[in-house]
Motif scaffolding. Structure first.
Motif, mmCIF file in Angstrom:
data_model
loop_
_atom_site.group_PDB
_atom_site.id
_atom_site.type_symbol
_atom_site.label_atom_id
_atom_site.label_comp_id
_atom_site.label_asym_id
_atom_site.label_seq_id
_atom_site.Cartn_x
_atom_site.Cartn_y
_atom_site.Cartn_z
ATOM 1 N N GLU A 52 -11.409 64.591 -29.866
ATOM 2 C CA GLU A 52 -12.766 64.770 -28.955
ATOM 3 C C GLU A 52 -13.682 66.046 -29.632
ATOM 4 O O GLU A 52 -14.628 65.960 -29.375
ATOM 5 N N LEU A 266 -9.742 57.329 -32.190
ATOM 6 C CA LEU A 266 -10.408 57.067 -30.699
ATOM 7 C C LEU A 266 -9.895 55.880 -30.136
ATOM 8 O O LEU A 266 -9.777 55.615 -29.042
ATOM 9 N N GLU A 267 -9.826 54.571 -30.993
ATOM 10 C CA GLU A 267 -9.354 53.357 -30.452
ATOM 11 C C GLU A 267 -8.137 53.331 -29.985
ATOM 12 O O GLU A 267 -7.748 52.630 -28.918
ATOM 13 N N LYS A 270 -8.230 54.967 -26.757
ATOM 14 C CA LYS A 270 -8.829 54.033 -25.667
ATOM 15 C C LYS A 270 -8.070 52.850 -25.362
ATOM 16 O O LYS A 270 -8.053 52.312 -23.969
ATOM 17 N N GLN A 271 -7.362 52.318 -26.131
ATOM 18 C CA GLN A 271 -6.414 51.094 -25.856
ATOM 19 C C GLN A 271 -5.265 51.548 -25.383
ATOM 20 O O GLN A 271 -4.356 50.502 -24.916
ATOM 21 N N ASN A 272 -4.916 52.662 -25.430
ATOM 22 C CA ASN A 272 -3.497 53.340 -24.858
ATOM 23 C C ASN A 272 -2.437 52.517 -25.630
ATOM 24 O O ASN A 272 -1.375 52.027 -25.094
#
Length: 292
Positions: A52, A266-267, A270-272
């Motif tokens: 981030e 990041l993805e 996001k998708q854990n």
């Protein structure tokens, strides 16, 4: 396997790639669970290494906080990652990590000089649990489960010296030093001329980059026949350090760069598509042998 830092501070002065001004870089030990923290001594601002905090990926990976930034972190972080270092304070008195010779070997030598210190707490790994990918304009970057750490990269440039190159790197520290760390960044003369016209790449030279014109390279020689794709792996290793720990899995890419690599981190979050694992004994996971 235990968390790692360095045994003693080390520092070097080099030139920033874009501004062309001297930068003092100092590496300092940090205690367990501190993570990797950049500190701008001229601004008094700390910037933790987190996805981030990435603010730009056009020409390099740039992190920032409170209006203060550090640019071109990928070569240094590639070396830090390769030694399995979890906790480190990186002190800079300007906004760029020095480019050194355009590879990561100078940072490898700094870390070797500092030595590796094992701490009391267990080292954490990010284990990839399902495939995650980012695709754009025919380019892609992907992370998938694997029992090993693998970097599989392919590039294809319409240039007589580069063309199509592919390299599969089965990670371990010693192989990184020998096969990847010496591969230099590269650019095209027409791009360098444009960047300088807008006040960038002022510190770039044949001493810290491979420069290509339309027909060949302007440097005396390459360090590897496929130095270009090896450097892309060097960059990818540095970019994946933004995950906050060494990952266990396979990274695969075609023509990827800093931007796609950042989107991939990041993805993944996001998708854990990962789990954080740690091991109390080296024999519980053969992969720890990769870090010597």
């Amino acid at each position: 396997m235990k968390q790692r830092t360095i045994k003693k501070p080390v520092e070097v002065v080099g030139i920033g790639l874009h501004k062309g001004v001297p930068v003092r870089l100092r590496l300092e030990p940090l205690g367990e669970d501190s993570g990797i923290v950049f500190y701008r001594s001229d601004k008094g601002v700390s910037i933790p290494l987190k996805p981030e905090n990435v603010i730009d990926t056009k020409m390099a990976t740039v992190i920032g906080k409170d209006g203060v930034l550090v640019s071109t972190i990928e070569h240094l972080m590639s070396a830090v990652y390769s030694f399995g270092i979890d906790n480190l304070r990186i002190v800079l008195d300007n906004d760029e990590v020095p480019i050194m010779d355009g590879s990561a070997i100078s940072f490898v030598m700094m870390i070797k000089e500092a030595g590796i210190e094992e701490l009391s707490k267990n080292k954490k790994f990010i284990k990839i649990t399902k495939e995650v990918s980012i695709e754009k304009d025919g380019k892609f970057a992907k992370l998938s489960p694997s029992k090993k750490i693998i970097f599989d990269f392919e590039i294809n440039f319409d240039h007589p010296v580069i063309g199509r190159e592919k390299y599969i790197f089965n990670f371990n520290t010693q192989n990184y030093i020998e096969e990847i760390s010496k591969a230099r960044t590269f650019g095209f003369l027409k791009e360098v001329q444009y960047l300088r016209s807008i006040g960038l790449a002022l510190g770039g030279s044949l001493e810290n980059a491979i420069v290509l014109d339309d027909k060949g390279i302007l440097n005396d020689s390459l360090r590897f026949p496929d130095e270009f794709v090896r450097h892309k792996i060097l960059d990818a290793i540095g970019d994946m350090s933004l995950l906050g720990a060494n990952f266990i899995g396979k990274y695969e890419a075609f023509a990827s760069g800093h931007h796609l690599n950042h989107l991939l981190t990041l993805e993944l979050v996001k998708q854990n598509a990962f789990e954080v694992v740690e091991f109390s004994k080296d024999e519980e996971l053969s992969i720890v042998k990769a870090f010597g």
